[in-house]
Design an enzyme around this catalytic site. Structure first.
Site, PDB file in Angstrom:
ATOM      1  N   GLU A   1      -9.766   1.032  -6.069  1.00 39.61           N
ATOM      2  CA  GLU A   1     -10.678   1.475  -5.019  1.00 39.61           C
ATOM      3  C   GLU A   1     -10.365   2.914  -4.623  1.00 39.61           C
ATOM      4  O   GLU A   1      -9.205   3.304  -4.502  1.00 39.61           O
ATOM      5  CB  GLU A   1     -10.568   0.554  -3.805  1.00 39.61           C
ATOM      6  CG  GLU A   1     -10.900  -0.896  -4.127  1.00 39.61           C
ATOM      7  CD  GLU A   1     -11.160  -1.731  -2.894  1.00 39.61           C
ATOM      8  OE1 GLU A   1     -11.066  -1.198  -1.764  1.00 39.61           O
ATOM      9  OE2 GLU A   1     -11.467  -2.928  -3.062  1.00 39.61           O
TER      10      GLU A   1
ATOM     11  N   ASN B   1      -6.900  -3.735  -6.238  1.00 36.66           N
ATOM     12  CA  ASN B   1      -6.999  -5.179  -6.056  1.00 36.66           C
ATOM     13  C   ASN B   1      -6.698  -5.851  -7.387  1.00 36.66           C
ATOM     14  O   ASN B   1      -7.447  -5.696  -8.359  1.00 36.66           O
ATOM     15  CB  ASN B   1      -8.383  -5.565  -5.556  1.00 36.66           C
ATOM     16  CG  ASN B   1      -8.585  -5.144  -4.114  1.00 36.66           C
ATOM     17  OD1 ASN B   1      -7.942  -5.657  -3.217  1.00 36.66           O
ATOM     18  ND2 ASN B   1      -9.464  -4.180  -3.895  1.00 36.66           N
TER      19      ASN B   1
ATOM     20  N   GLU C   1      -2.441   8.312   7.088  1.00 38.74           N
ATOM     21  CA  GLU C   1      -3.065   9.244   6.161  1.00 38.74           C
ATOM     22  C   GLU C   1      -4.262   9.892   6.847  1.00 38.74           C
ATOM     23  O   GLU C   1      -4.747   9.404   7.873  1.00 38.74           O
ATOM     24  CB  GLU C   1      -3.507   8.525   4.879  1.00 38.74           C
ATOM     25  CG  GLU C   1      -4.562   7.467   5.093  1.00 38.74           C
ATOM     26  CD  GLU C   1      -4.872   6.685   3.825  1.00 38.74           C
ATOM     27  OE1 GLU C   1      -4.054   6.708   2.894  1.00 38.74           O
ATOM     28  OE2 GLU C   1      -5.943   6.046   3.781  1.00 38.74           O
TER      29      GLU C   1
ATOM     30  N   GLU D   1      -6.577   1.803  -2.928  1.00 37.77           N
ATOM     31  CA  GLU D   1      -5.731   0.665  -3.254  1.00 37.77           C
ATOM     32  C   GLU D   1      -6.208   0.058  -4.560  1.00 37.77           C
ATOM     33  O   GLU D   1      -7.282   0.386  -5.060  1.00 37.77           O
ATOM     34  CB  GLU D   1      -5.783  -0.394  -2.143  1.00 37.77           C
ATOM     35  CG  GLU D   1      -7.161  -1.010  -1.939  1.00 37.77           C
ATOM     36  CD  GLU D   1      -7.169  -2.016  -0.804  1.00 37.77           C
ATOM     37  OE1 GLU D   1      -6.080  -2.454  -0.386  1.00 37.77           O
ATOM     38  OE2 GLU D   1      -8.261  -2.371  -0.347  1.00 37.77           O
TER      39      GLU D   1
ATOM     40  N   PHE E   1     -21.534 -11.515  15.763  1.00 41.88           N
ATOM     41  CA  PHE E   1     -21.117 -12.014  14.444  1.00 41.88           C
ATOM     42  C   PHE E   1     -20.017 -13.065  14.541  1.00 41.88           C
ATOM     43  O   PHE E   1     -19.164 -13.186  13.659  1.00 41.88           O
ATOM     44  CB  PHE E   1     -20.669 -10.858  13.536  1.00 41.88           C
ATOM     45  CG  PHE E   1     -21.774  -9.905  13.200  1.00 41.88           C
ATOM     46  CD1 PHE E   1     -22.602 -10.139  12.121  1.00 41.88           C
ATOM     47  CD2 PHE E   1     -22.015  -8.784  13.976  1.00 41.88           C
ATOM     48  CE1 PHE E   1     -23.639  -9.267  11.813  1.00 41.88           C
ATOM     49  CE2 PHE E   1     -23.041  -7.903  13.682  1.00 41.88           C
ATOM     50  CZ  PHE E   1     -23.864  -8.144  12.594  1.00 41.88           C
TER      51      PHE E   1
ATOM     52  N   LYS F   1       0.807  -1.220   0.000  1.00 44.34           N
ATOM     53  CA  LYS F   1       0.000   0.000   0.000  1.00 44.34           C
ATOM     54  C   LYS F   1       0.839   1.268   0.000  1.00 44.34           C
ATOM     55  O   LYS F   1       0.435   2.291  -0.553  1.00 44.34           O
ATOM     56  CB  LYS F   1      -0.982  -0.024   1.176  1.00 44.34           C
ATOM     57  CG  LYS F   1      -2.122  -1.004   0.978  1.00 44.34           C
ATOM     58  CD  LYS F   1      -3.103  -0.960   2.126  1.00 44.34           C
ATOM     59  CE  LYS F   1      -4.354  -1.769   1.823  1.00 44.34           C
ATOM     60  NZ  LYS F   1      -4.098  -3.151   1.473  1.00 44.34           N
TER      61      LYS F   1
END
Length: 424
Positions: free
Chosen positions: A275, A290, A200, A288, A348, A116
């Site tokens: 993205e 993919n 960032e 980023e 979850f 990244k």
């Protein structure tokens, strides 16, 4: 054209790739671990080869096991799906040495976009806007605080090798930077074996919007519209749709052109996704890239009428794209819900066990179900708990949403906890 494709994956994505390959008249080879013996993807393929014990680290992630299966089956190409080895540059190089075609991008592009920090530097050089921040490795908490003050609060601390929300922390003051730095570094090291982080600015009330790109080996790079993936839980996508209800045509075009520029800068080939984070004023920033097929690719297929797996196969075979940018048309609307074996009532937590009952909607217009299980299948602790992807489409967003609601009501799962009611 390629003659035989090995799918280096499992579950719904393996089934998805097999369907397209077989429709094209290409033989398919499935690989499976002990936990997946007799799984739907092994029964769908023309051949199936065991590659090891249940843990992915001893089967689906073992390059030598995949190479042995390739040799045994006489395969001439490999589709990686997503996850596992799909963005492993060393795997792509190993295939190249063995004379096997990789249905995906080149190793150099995977390596460049997989880091990244380096990908943001590359995007910056290509003129693609990036989130303001420090494009370098942050060495310690004191440096993190200084950088955060310079960037301006709030900030996001992120793992360079990260993904899936791991190794990410939002910080709004010096104290939370120090705490977030330590946690992000620790999580990055345990999850990715790489403890580098960068900082960032955190974009408030962001939209997560991604551009699908398609590039052949003859220099053509196209963007196929966008997907909005802003509905997330713990940085994991839950609902995706195409197009975005937030973008206007000029922003869509600008984002698409920037995605193409970045793809060209890295020499990208195959299907990929760029993205972006988009703020409330529609300013967008590179997040980023993919370098693989995305989980949510079906919504793009629904609105473009394209089979992205077929396009990947044709590109890998050296064919030219039979499409121009002007020829890309977005028609209607599509949504995707990710159905997981997890219990929303218990925070979850993943749910494992046998599917004692399983039925998917079949009598609803505009419904597509991508799944890799069937009634009687075991949901294992060894893999991602996704059961299926439910995709609905229609003439507009209201129709796609209404069809999703009806289809979720018709989805039947028994034997394990699941999130269907939560999605509804």
């Amino acid at each position: 054209m390629l003659k035989k494709i090995l799918i280096a994956n499992r579950g719904e994505i393996a089934c998805r790739v097999i369907r397209s390959a077989q429709r094209m008249g290409i033989a398919t080879v499935a690989v499976y671990s002990d936990a997946d013996a007799g799984a739907p993807h092994t029964l769908m393929a023309d051949e199936a080869i065991r590659i090891g014990p249940a843990p992915a680290a001893e089967s689906y992630l073992v390059v030598d096991a995949i190479l042995a299966a390739i040799k045994e089956s006489g395969t001439d190409a490999v589709h990686p799906g997503y996850g596992f080895l799909s963005e492993n540059a060393a795997f792509v190089k190993a295939l190249g040495k063995a004379g096997i075609t990789f249905i995906g991008p080149k190793a150099d592009a995977i390596a460049a976009m997989g880091d990244k920090i380096e990908s943001k530097k590359l995007a910056d050089r290509a003129g693609v806007p990036t989130v303001p921040g420090y494009l370098g490795e942050v060495p310690d908490p004191d440096a993190a605080v200084k950088i955060a003050r310079d960037v301006g609060y709030p900030v996001m601390i992120k793992a360079s090798a990260g993904g899936g929300g791991k190794g990410m922390r939002i910080a709004r003051d010096d104290e939370s930077v120090r705490e977030g730095f330590e946690r992000a570094v620790s999580e990055a090291k345990s999850s990715f074996g790489d403890d580098r982080v960068f900082i960032e600015r955190y974009v408030e009330t962001p939209r997560h919007i991604e551009i699908q790109v398609l590039a052949d080996t003859h220099g053509t790079v196209l963007y196929l519209g966008e997907r909005e993936c802003s509905i997330q839980r713990r940085h994991q996508k839950v609902i995706e749709e195409a197009p975005s209800p937030f973008l206007d045509e000029s922003t869509r075009r600008a984002m698409g052109e920037q995605a193409v520029a970045l793809s060209k800068a890295v020499g990208y080939v195959s299907a990929g996704t760029v993205e972006f984070i988009v703020d409330p004023a529609r300013n967008f920033f590179f997040l980023e890239m993919n370098t693989r097929l995305q989980v949510e690719h079906p919504v793009t297929e629904c609105v473009t009428g394209l089979d992205l797996v077929e396009q990947m196969i044709r590109i890998a075979a050296g064919e030219k794209l039979q499409l121009t940018q002007d020829g890309v048309q977005l028609n209607g609307w599509a949504m995707e819900s990710r159905i997981y074996a997890e219990d929303p009532v218990r925070g979850f937590l993943p749910s494992i066990g046998r599917l004692t009952g399983y039925d998917v909607p079949t009598d609803v217009d505009g419904v597509r179900v991508d799944t890799g299980v069937e009634e009687g299948s075991d949901i294992s602790r060894f893999y991602d708990p996704m059961i299926a992807k439910l995709i609905t489409s229609g003439s507009d967003r209201a129709v796609a949403t209404a069809r999703m609601a009806v289809a979720l009501d018709q989805f039947y799962v028994r034997g394990i906890a699941h999130n269907v009611r939560f999605l509804r």
